[in-house]
Design a protein around this motif. Structure first.
Motif, PDB file in Angstrom:
ATOM      1  N   TYR A 118      36.725  88.792  82.397  1.00 11.04           N
ATOM      2  CA  TYR A 118      37.805  89.202  83.154  1.00 11.04           C
ATOM      3  C   TYR A 118      36.520  90.764  83.817  1.00 11.04           C
ATOM      4  CZ  TYR A 118      41.406  86.609  82.501  1.00 11.04           C
ATOM      5  OH  TYR A 118      42.341  85.548  82.555  1.00 11.04           O
ATOM      6  N   VAL A 119      37.555  91.921  84.496  1.00 10.95           N
ATOM      7  CA  VAL A 119      36.427  92.893  84.956  1.00 10.95           C
ATOM      8  C   VAL A 119      36.616  94.197  83.805  1.00 10.95           C
ATOM      9  CG1 VAL A 119      36.011  92.690  87.457  1.00 10.95           C
ATOM     10  CG2 VAL A 119      38.801  93.145  86.806  1.00 10.95           C
ATOM     11  N   ASP A 120      37.505  94.264  83.368  1.00  9.10           N
ATOM     12  CA  ASP A 120      38.212  94.903  82.431  1.00  9.10           C
ATOM     13  C   ASP A 120      37.270  94.609  80.761  1.00  9.10           C
ATOM     14  OD1 ASP A 120      39.482  92.524  81.154  1.00  9.10           O
ATOM     15  OD2 ASP A 120      41.126  93.485  81.193  1.00  9.10           O
ATOM     16  N   GLY A 121      36.904  94.028  80.948  1.00  9.77           N
ATOM     17  CA  GLY A 121      35.390  93.343  79.375  1.00  9.77           C
ATOM     18  C   GLY A 121      36.618  92.365  78.160  1.00  9.77           C
ATOM     19  N   SER A 122      37.492  91.720  79.311  1.00  9.46           N
ATOM     20  CA  SER A 122      38.517  90.382  78.259  1.00  9.46           C
ATOM     21  C   SER A 122      37.623  89.672  78.167  1.00  9.46           C
ATOM     22  CB  SER A 122      40.004  90.784  78.477  1.00  9.46           C
ATOM     23  OG  SER A 122      40.503  91.163  79.655  1.00  9.46           O
TER      24      SER A 122
END
Length: 683
Positions: free
Chosen positions: A612-616
């Motif tokens: 995911y783009v949020d780092g998750s």
């Protein structure tokens, strides 16, 4: 020193008195003044000489004390049964006593670092210098308690530095005694013939006796080989005891007794399986027995045919590689429905909550539970996590004119609230239903879950170790295809006059279809019976198919993921979805891609890793039934079913997690190949 000061004061008192008397005599008899002055001089000389003599004696006494202390320190350092060593701020050995050298058994230690002398990890000096502490180490066949303390080694004007002082104490006798205690510690195992009724169904009395005798013989032989005891409670349950040393060996062997029971074939059509719950920790025998019982409940809640071991404050799982068979009995469903009826009647309000990023099974089962509460005229709310693709489609379906919905169907749109809105309606007498999940981290709203202490769980997933514990009722059936199937059955037993509307039936039908992959996975006779009931109630397969339609972008992304997939091991395929938006659509794409890839010839396990783009990170794993992907995902902190599982991770990338997936899948595939080789050799 106090005595010295006091003596000096006592000696000077006569001198002071003499001076005072001389002054008085001088006032009355001046001729006596010289005599008095002479007397004063003599007294002064005597006092000074006496003081010097006392200082000499006192200094001699101090020297003697210091020498004795030094001799004692030297004797202690060289002769105490503690090995000592000092390391400079650069980590190199500066000094050691004789016993330290004897313990480590190495010559020419000067200038060496701790990790070069003792069995310690690399850069041990930097680690030990951070904080004082102690640890157990082994040097050859001896055990030592290593205590490490920081010491300041820098002088004035030098850069601040910290050295290290090590103390070695021989604790071999105590450690061997502790190990003996641990090895001989009692472990209790509850063993249940978990599919007894299904195996024995339709069998003659002779065949039943043969099957039961074979299972008992396998368990008795197992207990005998492990120098344990066995006590049978009834035809389905027995208690086995052995020591902890045996348990460690069994854990390394992964409990071959499970395979031995599955290999029993004496006229039975269904393979017999056992579930085992083992515990070693407990303040007394009663608590030990209770912990073993809880471990057995956990094994049964996860579908059976496995071992759950509660040891060292944790829980470990073994087995669970076979497909969970559906149970033909509906007695438990009827009892659960009756209990739910009573709990809803006693509640002020009813809240129903699925998991975060709801799918059709979560939403459909929530609507089914809400129907039961609404039938008893209870104020009911469905708690949702937010706008998801599945939720939007269900809302759209409930408003379709072609379903000819009655007003009751439209009310579900108003009952769906997000967590903050639902919190405003909670009362002390509220009842919460958790559907299609049983772990706190998966709740659509953790705040709602924590605010309502009275909870009922309805789920079809195998029970996880971190399951929500404080519940009024847990209805968890891993043998069921979906939670929608369970709820459909419960509604029938809840009130036999309660009928589904077309919208309700279609929502529940969609839940069954999505979790069974259109009736291709994890389906049993009860699955088709539930689906038939919903079809009779008006569930529209055409409308349901519309729910699963995807747009062109989804198809393109899915096709690209399949094209870029890799097969690092035979039977395993992995694809990575990079820079995916953090929404439900990305999860759906990953799940659909994994479903498609596992259908490829020669593939047993598929996994789609979503960055995911949020780092998750998210992982969707699928199996054709050969490998248990739930075990793989549990190792990573997730869970699911034998054929469908997943996990959500924070601050991870695909490169970090892919080697673990490959290793875990490879391990299971190798075990399967080994078992097949054994079977081939046997016949």
């Amino acid at each position: 020193m106090f005595n010295k000061i006091w003596d000096s004061r006592s000696d000077i008192i006569p001198l002071i008195l003499t001076v005072f008397l001389t002054f008085i005599i001088g006032c009355y008899e001046p001729l006596w003044v010289p005599v008095c002055l002479l007397l004063i001089g003599l007294l002064y000389y005597y006092n000074k000489k006496s003081l010097r003599s006392k200082e000499v004696r006192f200094n001699s006494y101090l020297d003697t004390v210091v020498r004795n202390i030094e001799r004692t320190n030297h004797h202690a350092v060289q002769n105490l049964d503690i090995g000592m060593a000092v390391f400079a701020k650069d980590g190199k050995l500066q000094w050691k006593n004789e016993l330290f050298g004897k313990y480590v058994g190495t010559k020419n230690l000067e200038g060496k670092r701790p990790e070069e002398i003792l069995p310690l990890p690399a850069n041990a000096f930097d680690t030990l210098s951070v904080k004082d502490g102690e640890r157990l180490i082994q040097i050859e066949d001896r055990y030592y308690n290593l205590k490490h303390c920081r010491v300041q080694t820098s002088e004035k004007g030098e850069k601040k530095g910290t050295g290290l002082m090590l103390y070695l104490s021989d604790v071999t006798d105590f450690e061997l005694l502790r190990q003996k205690y641990d090895n001989e510690k009692l472990c209790l195992a509850y063993v249940r013939f978990d599919n007894y009724e299904d195996v024995m169904k339709g069998m003659s009395e002779t065949t039943r006796a043969n099957i039961s005798g074979e299972v008992n013989e396998v368990l008795s032989k197992w207990a005998e080989e492990e120098n344990g005891f066995i006590s049978r409670s009834n035809k389905e349950l027995c208690l086995i005891g052995f020591n902890q040393a045996v348990l460690r060996d069994l854990m390394e062997q992964k409990f071959p007794v499970l395979d031995s029971v599955r290999e029993i074939h004496v006229g039975n059509k269904i393979t017999p399986t056992v579930s085992i719950g083992i515990a070693c920790d407990g303040d007394n025998l009663e608590e030990l027995s209770q912990n073993a019982g809880k471990a057995l409940d956990l094994a049964l809640g996860r579908g059976g045919d496995q071992v759950v071991v509660a040891v060292d404050g944790g829980t470990q799982f073994f087995g669970g590689t076979t497909t969970v068979t559906a149970k033909s009995t509906r007695v438990r469903a009827r009892i659960v429905a009756h209990t739910i009826h009573e709990q809803i009647l006693a509640a002020d309000k009813v809240f129903v909550m699925g998991h975060m990023m709801e799918d059709f099974d979560s939403i459909g089962s929530a609507i089914g539970v809400a129907k039961m509460a609404l039938s008893l005229q209870k104020e009911t709310y469905i708690v949702v996590s937010g706008e998801t693709d599945a939720l939007d489609k269900i809302r759209e379906m409930l408003q379709r004119d072609e379903l000819k919905l009655i007003q009751d169907d439209e009310q579900y749109l108003e009952l769906m609230l997000e967590g903050p809105e639902a919190m405003a309606h909670i009362t002390p007498g509220s009842l919460l239903f958790l559907v299609d999940h049983h772990r706190p981290m998966l709740c659509a709203s953790k705040e709602v879950m924590e605010a309502i202490p009275k909870r009922i769980i309805i789920d079809h997933h195998r029970r996880a170790e971190d399951a929500i514990k404080e519940t009024v009722l847990q209805y968890m059936e891993p043998s069921s295809s979906s939670t929608s199937e369970l709820v459909t059955e419960l509604v029938g037993y809840f009130n036999d006059r309660l009928e589904f509307t077309k919208g309700e039936a279609s929502a529940l039908y969609a839940g069954i279809v999505v979790d069974t992959k259109n009736f291709a996975v994890q389906t049993g006779e009860r699955t088709f019976e539930a689906a038939a009931l919903l079809r009779r109630s008006g569930a529209d397969p055409t409308v349901v198919r519309q729910l699963f339609k995807d747009d062109m972008e989804t198809f393109q992304i899915r096709a690209l993921l399949i094209a870029e997939a890799q097969s690092p091991e035979p039977g395993l395929i992995i694809s990575v979805y990079k820079d995916a938006p953090k929404d439900a659509k990305s999860s759906v794409i990953a799940a659909q891609t994994a479903d498609t890839m596992v259908a490829i010839s020669g593939i047993y396990v598929s996994a789609v890793i979503v960055e995911y783009v949020d780092g998750s990170l998210g992982i969707s794993a699928r199996s054709d039934g050969t490998v248990n992907v739930q075990i793989i995902m549990e190792e990573l902190g997730g869970g699911g079913h034998q054929t469908v599982a997943g996990v959500q991770l924070d601050n991870k990338r695909a490169a970090d997690i892919m080697p673990q997936i490959v290793s875990l899948a490879k391990k299971q595939l190798e075990e399967i190949e080994s078992n097949e080789s054994d079977l081939t050799a046997r016949y």
